[in-house]
Design a protein around this motif. Structure first.
Motif, PDB file in Angstrom:
ATOM      1  N   CYS A 384       0.842  -1.204   0.000  1.00 27.87           N
ATOM      2  CA  CYS A 384       0.000   0.000   0.000  1.00 27.87           C
ATOM      3  C   CYS A 384       0.872   1.247   0.000  1.00 27.87           C
ATOM      4  O   CYS A 384       1.964   1.268   0.576  1.00 27.87           O
ATOM      5  N   SER A 385       0.370   2.276  -0.612  1.00 28.98           N
ATOM      6  CA  SER A 385       1.061   3.568  -0.633  1.00 28.98           C
ATOM      7  C   SER A 385       0.019   4.664  -0.766  1.00 28.98           C
ATOM      8  O   SER A 385      -1.115   4.412  -1.189  1.00 28.98           O
ATOM      9  N   ILE A 386       0.394   5.884  -0.382  1.00 28.89           N
ATOM     10  CA  ILE A 386      -0.494   7.044  -0.548  1.00 28.89           C
ATOM     11  C   ILE A 386       0.139   7.982  -1.549  1.00 28.89           C
ATOM     12  O   ILE A 386       1.366   8.163  -1.585  1.00 28.89           O
ATOM     13  N   ALA A 387      -0.714   8.562  -2.378  1.00 29.88           N
ATOM     14  CA  ALA A 387      -0.234   9.429  -3.451  1.00 29.88           C
ATOM     15  C   ALA A 387      -0.096  10.854  -2.958  1.00 29.88           C
ATOM     16  O   ALA A 387      -0.813  11.301  -2.067  1.00 29.88           O
ATOM     17  N   GLY A 388       0.853  11.571  -3.550  1.00 28.26           N
ATOM     18  CA  GLY A 388       1.030  12.986  -3.258  1.00 28.26           C
ATOM     19  C   GLY A 388       1.940  13.220  -2.076  1.00 28.26           C
ATOM     20  O   GLY A 388       2.250  12.310  -1.295  1.00 28.26           O
ATOM     21  N   ASN A 389       2.383  14.465  -1.973  1.00 30.85           N
ATOM     22  CA  ASN A 389       3.246  14.870  -0.863  1.00 30.85           C
ATOM     23  C   ASN A 389       2.370  15.300   0.303  1.00 30.85           C
ATOM     24  O   ASN A 389       2.124  16.484   0.532  1.00 30.85           O
ATOM     25  N   LEU A 390       1.877  14.333   1.031  1.00 30.46           N
ATOM     26  CA  LEU A 390       0.930  14.585   2.119  1.00 30.46           C
ATOM     27  C   LEU A 390       1.597  14.328   3.462  1.00 30.46           C
ATOM     28  O   LEU A 390       2.520  13.508   3.565  1.00 30.46           O
ATOM     29  N   PRO A 391       1.123  15.012   4.495  1.00 36.32           N
ATOM     30  CA  PRO A 391       1.715  14.815   5.831  1.00 36.32           C
ATOM     31  C   PRO A 391       1.180  13.574   6.526  1.00 36.32           C
ATOM     32  O   PRO A 391       0.811  13.608   7.693  1.00 36.32           O
ATOM     33  N   PHE A 392       1.107  12.461   5.796  1.00 40.98           N
ATOM     34  CA  PHE A 392       0.596  11.220   6.355  1.00 40.98           C
ATOM     35  C   PHE A 392       1.495  10.065   5.916  1.00 40.98           C
ATOM     36  O   PHE A 392       2.229  10.174   4.929  1.00 40.98           O
ATOM     37  N   LYS A 393       1.388   8.967   6.628  1.00 41.34           N
ATOM     38  CA  LYS A 393       2.110   7.765   6.234  1.00 41.34           C
ATOM     39  C   LYS A 393       1.304   6.545   6.669  1.00 41.34           C
ATOM     40  O   LYS A 393       0.456   6.610   7.565  1.00 41.34           O
ATOM     41  N   SER A 417      -8.740  20.620   3.954  1.00 43.26           N
ATOM     42  CA  SER A 417      -9.142  19.230   3.738  1.00 43.26           C
ATOM     43  C   SER A 417      -8.148  18.563   2.803  1.00 43.26           C
ATOM     44  O   SER A 417      -7.520  19.230   1.973  1.00 43.26           O
ATOM     45  N   TYR A 418      -8.016  17.280   2.972  1.00 47.61           N
ATOM     46  CA  TYR A 418      -7.102  16.490   2.153  1.00 47.61           C
ATOM     47  C   TYR A 418      -7.898  15.402   1.437  1.00 47.61           C
ATOM     48  O   TYR A 418      -8.679  14.679   2.061  1.00 47.61           O
ATOM     49  N   ASN A 419      -7.698  15.311   0.129  1.00 42.54           N
ATOM     50  CA  ASN A 419      -8.228  14.212  -0.651  1.00 42.54           C
ATOM     51  C   ASN A 419      -7.142  13.150  -0.728  1.00 42.54           C
ATOM     52  O   ASN A 419      -6.146  13.297  -1.433  1.00 42.54           O
ATOM     53  N   ILE A 420      -7.326  12.098   0.034  1.00 43.69           N
ATOM     54  CA  ILE A 420      -6.293  11.072   0.190  1.00 43.69           C
ATOM     55  C   ILE A 420      -6.624   9.894  -0.717  1.00 43.69           C
ATOM     56  O   ILE A 420      -7.763   9.421  -0.742  1.00 43.69           O
ATOM     57  N   THR A 421      -5.635   9.460  -1.445  1.00 47.21           N
ATOM     58  CA  THR A 421      -5.772   8.303  -2.314  1.00 47.21           C
ATOM     59  C   THR A 421      -4.801   7.232  -1.846  1.00 47.21           C
ATOM     60  O   THR A 421      -3.586   7.461  -1.819  1.00 47.21           O
ATOM     61  N   VAL A 422      -5.344   6.089  -1.452  1.00 44.84           N
ATOM     62  CA  VAL A 422      -4.530   4.947  -1.041  1.00 44.84           C
ATOM     63  C   VAL A 422      -4.511   3.951  -2.195  1.00 44.84           C
ATOM     64  O   VAL A 422      -5.565   3.528  -2.685  1.00 44.84           O
ATOM     65  N   THR A 423      -3.321   3.600  -2.643  1.00 45.50           N
ATOM     66  CA  THR A 423      -3.152   2.670  -3.767  1.00 45.50           C
ATOM     67  C   THR A 423      -2.614   1.353  -3.239  1.00 45.50           C
ATOM     68  O   THR A 423      -1.575   1.321  -2.565  1.00 45.50           O
ATOM     69  N   ALA A 424      -3.346   0.263  -3.556  1.00 47.33           N
ATOM     70  CA  ALA A 424      -2.910  -1.088  -3.199  1.00 47.33           C
ATOM     71  C   ALA A 424      -2.472  -1.788  -4.475  1.00 47.33           C
ATOM     72  O   ALA A 424      -3.235  -1.868  -5.451  1.00 47.33           O
ATOM     73  N   THR A 425      -1.250  -2.326  -4.500  1.00 44.40           N
ATOM     74  CA  THR A 425      -0.674  -2.966  -5.684  1.00 44.40           C
ATOM     75  C   THR A 425      -0.203  -4.359  -5.307  1.00 44.40           C
ATOM     76  O   THR A 425       0.471  -4.531  -4.281  1.00 44.40           O
ATOM     77  N   ASP A 426      -0.577  -5.355  -6.141  1.00 46.51           N
ATOM     78  CA  ASP A 426      -0.123  -6.712  -5.855  1.00 46.51           C
ATOM     79  C   ASP A 426       1.213  -6.972  -6.537  1.00 46.51           C
ATOM     80  O   ASP A 426       1.739  -6.124  -7.263  1.00 46.51           O
TER      81      ASP A 426
END
Length: 846
Positions: A384-393, A417-426
């Motif tokens: 899993c990873s999150i897109a963009g330079n966001l202050p989250f991990k 507000s933050y639009n967070i996109t979590v990408t799951a890759t197999d």
């Protein structure tokens, strides 16, 4: 015996735990229970509140709930009892088929602590299924020449139960030709075989009817039967034979429908109908029967439905070959399904904590995510990873759970507000991925004070403004939101000329508009300095200040004020002296005026409104100096009256006037001579003159005493006037020095000059010697005005006051001209309040 007893005790304990639903294995994060199948809905499974260390009422308060991945929920939480119960009927055979152990795994989330506990429940089997044959009737064809001891395979019974509840034994109805043999395969599965005990004779008995019974070991015992019909054929002494006892094939799951998997082949050495072989599925569940297609003549096996590795990864098929003589042969086909990366990862947002305060510390949990991929091996390994330079991990939690936590500082004023996109890759090739989108709102805290748009403010207001008028408006901005951005305006407490600022100015606490509470007077004060405070409504509140300078603008609301000549208080008229020998341009006097306004409103101009002798005098437009316009002539009247107007330059202009009386004479004796030359009264009654003189002397004495008192009052007034002149920045300059003399309230300014006065004791005539006056173009200074008054002038003169009486006693009551002159001189010197005009009147009466 002891060992058997201990074993029996352990078994009894295990069975007791199974039926009571007690946890049979536990650790820090994994709780295990066991429960028998087919329980009613709501049946007790385990005391989950006790195992979690919580009270039953805390299950709801702490947000304890079951989280599972995309399957029907089999269990539920009872918040009242704090126990885990069944959510419906559980069929072990439907859930786990014939697996040795049937385990159901899910997680319980304690939401307020963001903790997960793994739950594993073993569903134990009960004897709820009887052994069942695939068909109720079975036809067996046997040639009559078959030798005794020949074995014929019989269909197996299927019991979906496991353990002792599964198929345990077969029984055959009694027969003198046949017996039953039970065999076991390598995996322990038992299958029956029909054994020919005695040779058959078709002519004796062409058909035999047998009953095959399959029984399990459950309690109560369950069984199933199949009716076997044995038909005796004529001689066929060869059975089909497969080329291989087992056929194995591995295929990917994404093969298209209709693809041929393999071909099975069986041969029969007989000829004719006895050698013709046909193929059929011997043992295949209905669900698998739809997946494959078998050509009964060629033995080709094809795919009739899409294969899915995630559904079943292995198929075991039995193929039966039969010749025309009823001989049978069987072979196994083992099909292995290979996984293909055909499933994208799944991302489920289990919990989302939004909005999040902007001052949340690093590591605060924002969301709990669950990721899963139906594929296996490398294809099912998900990152899993999150897109963009966001202050989250993302942080890995237990099992396939991830926690999204803060990794940097949040500022709602920059990003709300933050639009967070979590990408799951197999890990497949090519890899597949899926995105999950959600929005995180940042909650505001009061971390920004109100800010004014300017460092300081300057505004202007004309004087005489109406009360309650709007003066100015200040605006402060607060980047916070809601109550943290609601601004209240106020004025800092201060005093102005001893009065509180709030009595002069008020401010609207909501809009920041300032209002005047009174009418301002530019002459009272010209500016106000104040501090405006903007305070927000946060907790704690923040504030900021800004300075506001309010300047009062002058209006033309004050008429010019004439300082010189000042108007006397007794109704008399001021008198100025002008010598007859004065040349054109001679400075007679100067009108001095001030205006309390400022700027153009205080610019003064002087003009001559009225004169008894037009053209004789002029007034300086800007200086106010009264000068002779031509030489004085003998025909010019002794007394000249001038009306001078002083006007400012305001809009509209305001003005003031003053009346000047100018006496034309070279000296005071000349003035007296002119007065003496006036025609005396023709009144014959001289007998009363002495009485009049006595009364006049007494009156003069009283007036002299009053004059001394007035001198003191004038001295105090001059001191006060000098203070006003200093404040007006315009000291009296350029006005010729004069003194005031007069009687009956008439006051006159006389020119400053040096003089000598002599009085003789032996003469009935007193003399006044006036040298030519030494005129100046300016008024006497303030200090000389304070140091000298009419009495001091007398002191500076050379009158022999101490040695010589002013008027001889013997001549007081003698109505002679010299007495008249002496009396006039006495009145003029000793009574400076008498005017020359009144002296003339007095002389006429004498």
């Amino acid at each position: 015996m002891a060992a058997q007893r201990n074993s029996s005790d352990r078994c009894a304990l295990v069975l007791l735990c199974l039926f009571l639903g007690a946890p049979w294995e536990s650790d820090a994060r994994q709780i295990r229970y066991s429960v028998p199948e087919e329980l009613d809905k709501g049946s007790f499974v385990g005391n989950i509140s006790k195992d979690l260390g919580l009270e039953p009422r805390e299950l709801t308060e702490r947000g304890v709930r079951i989280v599972s991945r995309g399957r029907t929920q089999l269990f539920a939480l009872n918040p009242r009892s704090g126990s885990l119960v069944t959510a419906g009927r559980i069929d072990r055979e439907e859930l786990c088929a014939q697996s040795a152990r049937c385990l159901v795994s899910f997680n319980i989330l304690v939401e307020d602590r963001v903790k997960l506990f793994g739950i594993e429940i073993e569903v134990t089997d009960i004897n709820d299924n009887a052994p069942k044959f695939q068909a109720e009737n079975l036809d067996v064809k046997i040639n009559e020449n078959v030798a005794a001891g020949m074995r014929f395979p019989l269909p197996e019974a299927v019991d979906p139960d496991v353990g002792v509840n599964s198929l345990q034994s077969y029984q055959l109805s009694p027969s003198r030709h046949f017996s039953l043999a039970v065999q076991s395969r390598a995996n322990g599965v038992k299958y029956p075989e029909l054994v020919l005990e005695r040779a058959l004779d078709r002519e004796e008995e062409a058909q035999h009817h047998l009953v095959l019974t399959a029984s399990d070991g459950g309690d109560p015992l369950r069984s199933g039967t199949v009716l076997i019909s044995v038909t005796v054929f004529d001689t066929n002494d060869n059975a089909p034979v497969f080329t291989l006892p087992e056929y194995r094939v591995s295929v990917p799951e994404n093969l298209p429908v209709g693809t041929q998997l393999l071909t099975v082949t069986a041969t029969d050495r007989d000829e004719g109908a006895n050698g013709e072989v046909t193929y059929s599925f011997r043992k295949l569940p209905d669900t698998q029967l739809l997946k494959f297609q078998l050509n009964k003549n060629t033995g080709e096996i094809k795919i009739s439905e899409n294969l899915d590795y995630e559904e079943t990864g292995f198929y075991e098929i039995e193929i039966q070959a039969e010749d025309g003589g009823a001989y049978l042969a069987t072979a196994k086909v083992l099909i292995t399904i290979e996984d293909v990366n055909d499933n994208s990862p799944e991302v489920t947002i289990t919990s989302l904590f939004s909005p999040l305060k902007e001052d949340s510390p690093l590591g605060t949990v924002i969301a709990l995510l669950n990721v899963h991929d139906l594929d296996s091996g490398q294809n099912g390994q998900v990152t899993c990873s999150i897109a963009g330079n966001l202050p989250f991990k993302l942080e890995k939690s237990i099992d396939s759970y991830y926690r999204l936590v803060t990794h940097g500082a949040l500022d709602r004023e920059q990003v709300s507000s933050y639009n967070i996109t979590v990408t799951a890759t197999d890990g497949g090739s090519p890899p597949l991925s899926m995105e999950a989108h959600f929005t995180l709102q940042v909650a505001d805290i009061n971390d920004n004070p109100p800010t004014f748009s300017h460092i300081s403010y300057v505004t202007y207001i004309p004087e005489n403004n109406p009360r309650g008028a709007s003066i100015f408006s200040v605006t402060a901005l607060d980047p916070d939101s809601k109550e943290n951005a609601q601004i209240i305006y106020s004025l800092t407490e201060d005093t102005i000329q001893g009065a509180p600022l709030s009595s002069y100015i008020s401010i609207n606490s909501d809009t920041g508009v300032l209002y005047a509470l009174r009418s301002f007077d530019y002459e009272q004060f010209r500016d106000l300095q104040m501090q405006v405070t903007a305070t927000d409504s946060g907790n704690p509140p923040l504030s900021s200040n800004v300075s506001l300078s309010l300047f009062v603008l002058d209006q033309n609301d004050n008429a010019p004020e004439i300082l010189y000549p000042s108007l006397p208080t007794d109704g008399s008229t001021g008198v100025e002296l002008a010598p007859r020998s004065a040349e054109p341009g001679y400075l007679v006097t100067k009108v001095v005026a001030v205006d309390r306004d400022s700027g153009q409103n205080a610019w003064l101009s002087y003009r001559l409104l009225k004169a008894s002798e037009p053209g004789l005098f002029t007034v300086g437009l800007h200086t106010g100096e009264v000068r002779t316009a031509r030489a004085l002539l003998d025909r010019d009247a002794l007394k000249q009256s001038l009306v001078v107007a002083v006007q400012d330059h305001g809009q509209p202009p305001l003005s003031a006037t003053v009346t000047l009386t100018v006496a034309v004479a070279d000296s005071i004796p000349d003035v007296l001579a002119d007065l003496e030359s006036l025609e005396p009264s023709n009144n014959p009654d001289h007998s009363s003159l002495t009485l009049y003189l006595v009364v006049a002397v007494a009156a003069v004495s009283c007036v002299f005493l009053a004059f001394v008192i007035m001198l003191l009052a004038l001295r105090l007034r001059r001191w006060h006037t000098s203070r006003l002149l200093q404040a007006s920045r315009g000291g009296l300059e350029g006005v010729p020095a004069s003194q005031f003399v007069g009687v009956d309230g008439v006051r006159a300014f006389l020119q400053t000059y040096s003089h000598e006065v002599s009085l003789t004791a032996d003469s009935r005539k007193s003399h006044l010697i006036f040298p030519q006056p030494n005129y100046a173009d300016t008024l006497i200074s303030q200090e000389s005005c304070e140091k000298k008054d009419p009495l001091s002038l007398l002191d500076d003169s050379k009158f022999p006051i101490e040695d010589t009486p002013l008027v001889p006693v013997s001549s007081i009551f003698t109505p002679s001209l010299s007495f008249k002159k002496s009396f006039i001189f006495y009145s003029f010197v000793c009574c400076p309040l008498a005017s020359l005009v009144n002296i003339g009147k007095c002389q006429k009466q004498m």
